[in-house]
Structure formats: C-alpha cells, structure tokens
Motif scaffolding. Structure first.
Motif, mmCIF file in Angstrom:
data_model
loop_
_atom_site.group_PDB
_atom_site.id
_atom_site.type_symbol
_atom_site.label_atom_id
_atom_site.label_comp_id
_atom_site.label_asym_id
_atom_site.label_seq_id
_atom_site.Cartn_x
_atom_site.Cartn_y
_atom_site.Cartn_z
ATOM 1 N N GLY A 1 2.914 2.610 28.493
ATOM 2 C CA GLY A 1 2.105 1.813 27.466
ATOM 3 C C GLY A 1 1.019 1.379 28.034
ATOM 4 N N SER A 2 -0.003 1.129 27.215
ATOM 5 C CA SER A 2 -1.306 0.729 27.505
ATOM 6 C C SER A 2 -1.977 -0.031 26.307
ATOM 7 C CB SER A 2 -2.313 2.285 27.718
ATOM 8 O OG SER A 2 -3.692 1.640 27.932
ATOM 9 N N ILE A 3 -2.437 -1.137 26.884
ATOM 10 C CA ILE A 3 -3.083 -1.913 25.751
ATOM 11 C C ILE A 3 -4.554 -1.380 25.713
ATOM 12 C CG2 ILE A 3 -3.768 -4.208 25.386
ATOM 13 C CD1 ILE A 3 -1.958 -5.043 27.685
ATOM 14 N N ASN A 4 -4.942 -0.492 24.635
ATOM 15 C CA ASN A 4 -6.133 0.037 24.246
ATOM 16 C C ASN A 4 -6.531 -0.065 22.816
ATOM 17 O OD1 ASN A 4 -4.378 1.864 23.346
ATOM 18 N ND2 ASN A 4 -4.939 3.388 24.674
ATOM 19 N N ALA A 5 -5.954 -1.161 22.199
ATOM 20 C CA ALA A 5 -6.567 -0.983 20.708
ATOM 21 C C ALA A 5 -6.531 -2.338 20.102
ATOM 22 C CB ALA A 5 -5.493 -0.127 19.750
ATOM 23 N N GLU A 6 -7.367 -2.830 19.274
ATOM 24 C CA GLU A 6 -7.426 -4.191 18.723
ATOM 25 C C GLU A 6 -6.325 -4.058 17.610
ATOM 26 O OE1 GLU A 6 -11.258 -4.742 17.235
ATOM 27 O OE2 GLU A 6 -12.156 -4.950 19.177
ATOM 28 N N ASP A 7 -5.753 -5.195 17.434
ATOM 29 C CA ASP A 7 -4.629 -5.190 16.140
ATOM 30 C C ASP A 7 -5.309 -5.971 14.976
ATOM 31 O OD1 ASP A 7 -5.005 -8.036 16.935
ATOM 32 O OD2 ASP A 7 -2.845 -8.612 17.451
ATOM 33 N N GLY A 8 -6.542 -6.270 15.085
ATOM 34 C CA GLY A 8 -7.352 -6.745 13.804
ATOM 35 C C GLY A 8 -7.090 -8.355 13.807
ATOM 36 N N GLN A 9 -6.407 -9.129 14.863
ATOM 37 C CA GLN A 9 -6.138 -10.487 14.705
ATOM 38 C C GLN A 9 -6.407 -10.961 15.901
ATOM 39 O OE1 GLN A 9 -1.610 -10.506 13.973
ATOM 40 N NE2 GLN A 9 -2.294 -10.847 11.871
ATOM 41 N N GLY A 10 -7.376 -10.496 16.758
ATOM 42 C CA GLY A 10 -7.996 -10.856 17.939
ATOM 43 C C GLY A 10 -6.990 -10.610 19.076
ATOM 44 N N GLY A 11 -6.179 -9.787 19.126
ATOM 45 C CA GLY A 11 -5.140 -9.714 20.079
ATOM 46 C C GLY A 11 -5.380 -7.929 20.315
ATOM 47 N N LEU B 1 -5.462 11.096 7.077
ATOM 48 C CA LEU B 1 -5.653 10.783 5.735
ATOM 49 C C LEU B 1 -6.830 10.086 5.528
ATOM 50 C CD1 LEU B 1 -2.049 10.032 4.994
ATOM 51 C CD2 LEU B 1 -3.096 12.143 4.520
ATOM 52 N N ASN B 2 -7.688 9.905 6.342
ATOM 53 C CA ASN B 2 -8.808 9.182 6.230
ATOM 54 C C ASN B 2 -8.906 7.844 5.484
ATOM 55 O OD1 ASN B 2 -10.830 11.231 7.015
ATOM 56 N ND2 ASN B 2 -10.400 12.183 5.013
ATOM 57 N N LEU B 3 -7.702 6.963 6.062
ATOM 58 C CA LEU B 3 -7.337 5.787 5.808
ATOM 59 C C LEU B 3 -7.687 4.599 6.876
ATOM 60 C CD1 LEU B 3 -3.650 6.530 4.667
ATOM 61 C CD2 LEU B 3 -5.631 6.190 3.175
ATOM 62 N N ASN B 4 -8.153 3.478 6.565
ATOM 63 C CA ASN B 4 -8.307 2.345 7.449
ATOM 64 C C ASN B 4 -6.895 1.808 8.071
ATOM 65 O OD1 ASN B 4 -8.709 -0.208 8.340
ATOM 66 N ND2 ASN B 4 -10.613 -0.320 7.496
ATOM 67 N N TRP B 5 -6.456 2.108 9.158
ATOM 68 C CA TRP B 5 -5.290 1.708 9.527
ATOM 69 C C TRP B 5 -5.140 0.195 9.467
ATOM 70 C CZ3 TRP B 5 -4.084 -1.430 13.759
ATOM 71 C CH2 TRP B 5 -5.247 -1.516 14.715
ATOM 72 N N ARG B 6 -5.937 -0.562 9.832
ATOM 73 C CA ARG B 6 -5.759 -2.112 9.643
ATOM 74 C C ARG B 6 -5.317 -2.504 8.103
ATOM 75 N NH1 ARG B 6 -10.268 -1.571 13.096
ATOM 76 N NH2 ARG B 6 -10.079 -2.519 15.434
ATOM 77 N N GLU B 7 -6.143 -1.738 7.347
ATOM 78 C CA GLU B 7 -6.023 -2.187 5.829
ATOM 79 C C GLU B 7 -4.658 -1.729 5.437
ATOM 80 O OE1 GLU B 7 -8.008 -1.441 1.468
ATOM 81 O OE2 GLU B 7 -8.789 -0.887 3.346
ATOM 82 N N TYR C 1 0.889 -1.302 -0.026
ATOM 83 C CA TYR C 1 -0.021 0.061 0.034
ATOM 84 C C TYR C 1 0.954 1.313 -0.134
ATOM 85 C CZ TYR C 1 -3.849 -3.209 1.223
ATOM 86 O OH TYR C 1 -4.739 -4.210 0.922
ATOM 87 N N ILE C 2 2.113 1.253 -0.010
ATOM 88 C CA ILE C 2 2.879 2.236 -0.025
ATOM 89 C C ILE C 2 2.908 3.447 -0.952
ATOM 90 C CG2 ILE C 2 5.370 2.924 -0.205
ATOM 91 C CD1 ILE C 2 6.238 0.900 1.485
ATOM 92 N N GLN C 3 2.647 2.836 -2.464
ATOM 93 C CA GLN C 3 2.255 3.566 -3.514
ATOM 94 C C GLN C 3 1.008 4.361 -3.154
ATOM 95 O OE1 GLN C 3 4.986 4.432 -5.621
ATOM 96 N NE2 GLN C 3 3.337 6.137 -6.078
ATOM 97 N N THR C 4 -0.097 3.593 -2.946
ATOM 98 C CA THR C 4 -1.256 4.103 -2.615
ATOM 99 C C THR C 4 -1.453 5.270 -1.866
ATOM 100 O OG1 THR C 4 -2.294 2.131 -3.567
ATOM 101 C CG2 THR C 4 -3.724 3.613 -2.245
ATOM 102 N N VAL C 5 -0.724 5.198 -0.798
ATOM 103 C CA VAL C 5 -0.564 6.113 0.398
ATOM 104 C C VAL C 5 0.099 7.435 0.018
ATOM 105 C CG1 VAL C 5 0.550 6.428 2.821
ATOM 106 C CG2 VAL C 5 -0.967 4.469 2.349
#
Length: 321
Positions: free
Chosen positions: A148-158, A62-68, A11-15
């Motif tokens: 450090g805080s655990i406060n965001a999903e990683d998209g893989q269940g973690g 940039l209105n991007l889906n960070w997981r994607e 996705y580098i070129q798209t970004v």
C-alpha cells in the motif's frame, strides 16, 4: 482515505454507453487490447468497488476523468469509501450501533490522517537525501498480500491508498525477490517496466530511472519497499522540464551505499507505520462488511482506545521529525 473506488451511480449509464461504443460488440477483444481483465471491467460498469489502481487504469483506458466518474466533485461523495468529513453536530446517529460505527470510523480516519503525514514527511526526507524526483513508500500487508502506498490525490485535499498486488510492478518485484532493483536510464527499455508505463499513462508523469529497496526488520520480515524514481542532476532548476533535470547516470552504487546507511534510521518508524496501516485497513474492511452486525461492531469499537494510542505515538514521532 480509501483503497477502493467505484463509479458513482449518477455516471453508471454514461460509462456503460462509452464502453459499448468503444467495444462495439467485441468487449473481450478490447479488454485484451487494453490489458484489462474483463471481470474487473464488468464490476466497474456495475458501480462495484475496485482497488484504486484498477479503477484508475480503466478510467485512463476509456479517457475518463476518474475524479468526476467517482463523484468526488459532488457535494455528497459518501457513496465511495473515501473519508467523509466529521458528522455535523445537528446530525445525530439513529441508534447506538450507528454511534459505534461512526466513532470507529472517526478513530480510524484520525489515525490514517497522521499516518499519511508521517509517510509524506518520510518520502520527502528520503527523496531529498538521494536526489530523487519522486519517492514512494509501500507498506506490506502480509495478510492480504498487497503493498500500500499513498500516491494519488483523492480530490478532497487528501490522499488515496493505492494498493498493488505482490505480482505487479517494480516495488512488488523487489518485495517478492527480497532484492534491491536498480533500473538505469531509460526504464522504458527494460522489459520489467510495463507497469510503470501504465502508471505513467494514468498520471501523466514520465519515469526514467528507478531504485526499489526492500526493508526488513530484525526478524528478516519485510516491512516496506522504498521506491525512488528519477535521479536528478545536482543543483538543477526545479522549474525546468523533467527530461532536462534527469541524471542519465541513474542511481549509482554510491547512492545505494548512501541509502543503506540511511535506511536503519527510518526502519523503526516504518514498522510502526506498517502496524497502523494493517490495523486501519483491516478495521475498515471489517466495519464495512459487518456494519449491520451489532456484536461484531461493538467488539471492534473496543479497539478505539488502541487506535488513539497509536495516533498519539505517531504524533510524538512527527513532532521530533
């Protein structure tokens, strides 16, 4: 789990194209308007690793889906520093060095997994006790000057470890001033709320009230900051929208007294969590930097026994909770 993310090579070129269209030749001006550092944006556009918080902020701007963008939805997301599932049995390491790195990473991941569960249970316990809608526990890493805080999903269940520098946000302010910070309704009217507004834009959440409480050990060294967000009205329907469940009186002096009596019961557990957090983050960093240096890797691999011991201790505490 990881404290860093980067744009997946796919996705580098798209970004880059999106950034060029949005900046239209005035990237420094746009960066200032977005409240972002231009060097960080350049690293982002090159696919270099950034802290989770910086990565999320740039994606949101940039209105991007960070997981994607991070490639977390792809079958092989090992390009990031997110945890990778255990190696299949038919996939053998190429050398003893590979084996040492693999074993070390697996031991770290196992300890981090237990640490995550420990912190999740503690945050739920604290939140229920004070009637806070959300609770975060920030562990201090004094060597790197971050919370450090655990406060965001990683998209893989973690989860992701979101690391916050000690000069950003309410939790960091509580840490650096060694004082309890209680911001009443409405947080957005407080000049210290800029970081909260940024995080809310990223997550889609709305912060109304905050209570940030630093916790110190017997030597008066900072261990963690507990941040409670949005005091709720008693017996409110969880299905009702958040704005109608908010207690506009915020966190009261009675809440502070209640938490002060409760805090000692979790401090010892948090001290162990802090030690494990610092140990795992340092080992991850060392392994990444020295993965082609056998002497260092084999030396670090000797810590696997200690990692497993720490994991067992945390599991025993979990069983009692």
């Amino acid at each position: 789990m990881s404290r860093t993310l980067r744009v997946h090579p796919q996705y580098i070129q798209t970004v880059k194209s999106i950034w060029e269209r949005k900046s239209d030749g005035s990237e420094r001006v746009l960066a200032e308007e977005l409240g972002l550092a231009l060097p960080q944006i350049h690293l982002f556009l090159k696919g270099q690793f950034l802290t989770g918080l910086d990565f999320l902020e740039i994606c949101q701007a940039l209105n991007l889906n960070w997981r994607e963008v991070a490639g977390l939805h792809l079958p092989d997301s090992s390009d990031s520093t997110l945890p990778v599932a255990s190696t299949p049995k038919n996939s053998l390491p190429n050398s003893s060095l590979d084996t040492a790195v693999l074993n070390l990473n697996q031991a770290v991941d196992e300890l981090v997994g237990v640490l995550c569960e420990m912190l999740r249970r503690l945050t739920r316990k604290v939140g229920d006790f004070i009637r806070a809608d959300r609770t975060s526990i920030f562990l201090l890493d004094s060597q790197r000057n971050v919370l450090g805080s655990i406060n965001a999903e990683d998209g893989q269940g973690g989860s992701l470890v979101i690391e916050v520098p000690l000069n950003r946000g309410i939790a960091s302010l509580a840490a650096t001033t060694s004082s309890v910070i209680n911001i009443p309704f409405d947080v957005y009217n407080d000049p210290r709320s800029e970081e909260s507004k940024k995080i809310d834009k990223i997550t889609g959440y709305r912060t109304y009230t905050i209570l940030a409480w630093p916790l110190f050990n017997k030597e008066q060294n900072l261990v963690a900051v507990v941040q409670l967000i949005n005091k709720l009205r008693p017996n409110c329907d969880p299905g009702v929208e958040l704005s109608r469940r908010i207690d506009i009186n915020g966190f009261t002096e009675a809440d502070e007294s209640l938490f002060a009596t409760f805090a000692p019961s979790i401090l010892q557990v948090l001290e162990r969590c802090q030690f494990c957090y610092q140990l795992t983050q340092q080992l991850r960093e060392d392994t990444q930097l020295n993965k082609h240096k056998p002497d260092i890797i084999f030396q670090k691999a000797q810590l696997i026994t200690e990692l497993k011991q720490q994991e067992q201790q945390l599991r025993k505490i979990l069983d009692r909770m």
